[in-house]
Design an enzyme around this catalytic site. Structure first.
Site, PDB file in Angstrom:
ATOM      1  CD  GLU A 149       3.726   0.986 -12.122  1.00 20.80           C
ATOM      2  OE1 GLU A 149       3.843   0.396 -11.044  1.00 20.80           O
ATOM      3  OE2 GLU A 149       3.468   0.407 -13.188  1.00 20.80           O
ATOM      4  CD  GLU A 257       4.900  -0.136 -19.057  1.00 18.41           C
ATOM      5  OE1 GLU A 257       4.193  -1.001 -18.512  1.00 18.41           O
ATOM      6  OE2 GLU A 257       5.782   0.501 -18.457  1.00 18.41           O
TER       7      GLU A 257
END
Ligand code: XIL
Length: 353
Positions: A149, A257
Site C-alpha cells: 500500500e 486478500e
C-alpha cells in the site's frame, strides 16, 4: 489443469470429499491468525476446514510492528506456528508484509536529527528487519509482500507513510526489495495494494513500477491485488483489465486478500442478516471465480487467497464504509464459510462450472 470431474453438480462433487484446493491448478489460500490478538484459526477451524486450502498467509503476526515489537525483540511464536502447520499439512505460505505504513514498528522511526540522519535511522532498521525475518523463513515462505500500500487513493505516493516521511521520497521501496532479494534471492517478491482496480490508482502503480525500475533493477516478481471488493464493485471487466495490465508488464499476478463487503461500502451501522445477502453473494462469488479460473487457466494469475476462513472472524466486521473502527462491530458475511463453519451457497458457486 483443473480437476476434470468438476461439474455444475457441485454439491455432489463436495460430497465426494473434494476441497476448494482441488478446484484449481493454482494455490487457494486463506489468511489466518496463529494465536495473536486472541484468535487461533487452527484451533477454531480444525484440520478438516483448514484442509480446504493449500496456502496460508498471516493475517497479522508477520507485520513489522507485531513480529518485531521492539528493537531486537521478535515475536516468533505465532509465525513459527503458522509455518509449522503449513509444513505439516503440505501448504504453501505467503509472507505478509515487510514494509507497510500501518501496523508498522514505531521504533523504526525517529523525530530527532537531520533529514539524512532520520533516513539512515530508518533505513538501517528496515534492512535488519527484512534480513532477519526473510532469512528465518527462507525455507518456509515462497513469496513476500515486500511493500504494502505505498500508493495513495488520492494519487501518487502515500506521502504520509512513516517510511516516505523518513526517506523524504519513495526510494524506501527500492531498498525494501533489494534487502528482501539479498536475504533470499529465490523468494518471489510482491508489491501488494487495494483499490488496484480503480483506473487512476492502477496507473499510479504502473508509474511507480516504471519510475523506480522495480522490475529491472529491484527484483519485483509480482503484483498482489488485495481484492477487498463488494457485491457490485469492481466490474468483471475492470478486474480483467487490472490482471492484464500487470501480466502484460511481465509480472506475476495474485489475488491476495479476497473478501466481499456485503454492505457495499455503506457507513450504516444497521446489521442485516445473512439471508438478505445470501443470493447476491453467491452470484457475485460465482462471477468472480469464473473470471479468476479463466485467468488461472491462462497462467495470468498464480494464486488466490481469501482474507479469512469463515464469517466468525473477519476484519470486515469492523470496516465501516472504508474505515477500520475496532470499537464498532457490524456483522459482515464476506467469506465462503458461515460463522458456524458451514459451506455457504457462495462456496458451491465457486465449484459451479
Ligand atoms: C487487517 C487485519 O485483517 C486486521 O485484523 C488488522 O486489525 C488490520 O489489518 N490490507 C492488508 C491487511 O494488507 O494486512 C489488512 O489486514 C487488511 C487490509
Amino acid at each position: 489443469m483443473f480437476f476434470a470431474g468438476c461439474s455444475a453438480d457441485s454439491g455432489t462433487e463436495n460430497d465426494q470429499g473434494l476441497k476448494l484446493k482441488d478446484v484449481y491448478s493454482i494455490p487457494i489460500g486463506a489468511a489466518v491468525a496463529a494465536g495473536e490478538y486472541g484468535w487461533d484459526s487452527f484451533d477454531t477451524y480444525g484440520d478438516a476446514l483448514m484442509g480446504e486450502f493449500d496456502s496460508l498467509v498471516a493475517e497479522n503476526c508477520m507485520k513489522a510492528g507485531v513480529i518485531q515489537y521492539s528493537e531486537g525483540n521478535f515475536s516468533w511464536t505465532a509465525p513459527d506456528r503458522l509455518v509449522g502447520y503449513a509444513a505439516e499439512h503440505g501448504m504453501q505460505v505467503r509472507g505478509h508484509a515487510l514494509v507497510w505504513h500501518t501496523q508498522a514498528a514505531g521504533w523504526m522511526f525517529t523525530d530527532t536529527g537531520t533529514a539524512a540522519e532520520k533516513k539512515e535511522f530508518s533505513r538501517s532498521r528496515m534492512q535488519t528487519h527484512i534480513t532477519t525475518v526473510v532469512n528465518r523463513y527462507e525455507d518456509d515462505i515462497y513469496c513476500w509482500d515486500v511493500v504494502n500500500e505505498a500508493i495513495s487513493d488520492s494519487g501518487g505516493y502515500r506521502t504520509d507513510s512513516p517510511w516516505y516521511l523518513a526517506y523524504g521520497d519513495a526510494s524506501y521501496i527500492q531498498n525494501a526489495f533489494d534487502y528482501a532479494y539479498a536475504a533470499d534471492p529465490d523468494c518471489k517478491l510482491y508489491y501488494n495494494d487495494y483499490n488496484v482496480c480503480v483506473p487512476s490508482k492502477r496507473s499510479d502503480i504502473v508509474s511507480m513500477i516504471e519510475d523506480l525500475d522495480l522490475i529491472g533493477s529491484h527484483h519485483l516478481t509480482g503484483i498482489g491485488i488485495q481484492a477487498h471488493w463488494n457485491l457490485n464493485w469492481p466490474s468483471i471487466a475492470e478486474i480483467q483489465t487490472t490482471i492484464d495490465t500487470f501480466h502484460d508488464m511481465g509480472l506475476e499476478v495474485q489475488i491476495t486478500e479476497l473478501d466481499i463487503d456485503c454492505y457495499n461500502g455503506s457507513t450504516s451501522l444497521t446489521v442485516n442478516p445473512y439471508s438478505n445477502y445470501e443470493e447476491a453473494l453467491a452470484t457475485r462469488y460465482g462471477e468472480i471465480f469464473d473470471c479468476l479460473r479463466q485467468n488461472a487457466e491462462e497462467g495470468k494469475i498464480t494464486a488466490i487467497t481469501l482474507w479469512g476462513v469463515a464469517d466468525d472472524h473477519t476484519w470486515l466486521d469492523h470496516m465501516i464504509g472504508g474505515e477500520y473502527i475496532s470499537s464498532v462491530t457490524r456483522k459482515n458475511y464476506p467469506l465462503l464459510f458461515d460463522a458456524d463453519h458451514n459451506k455457504k451457497q457462495a462456496y458451491f458457486e465457486v465449484w459451479d462450472f
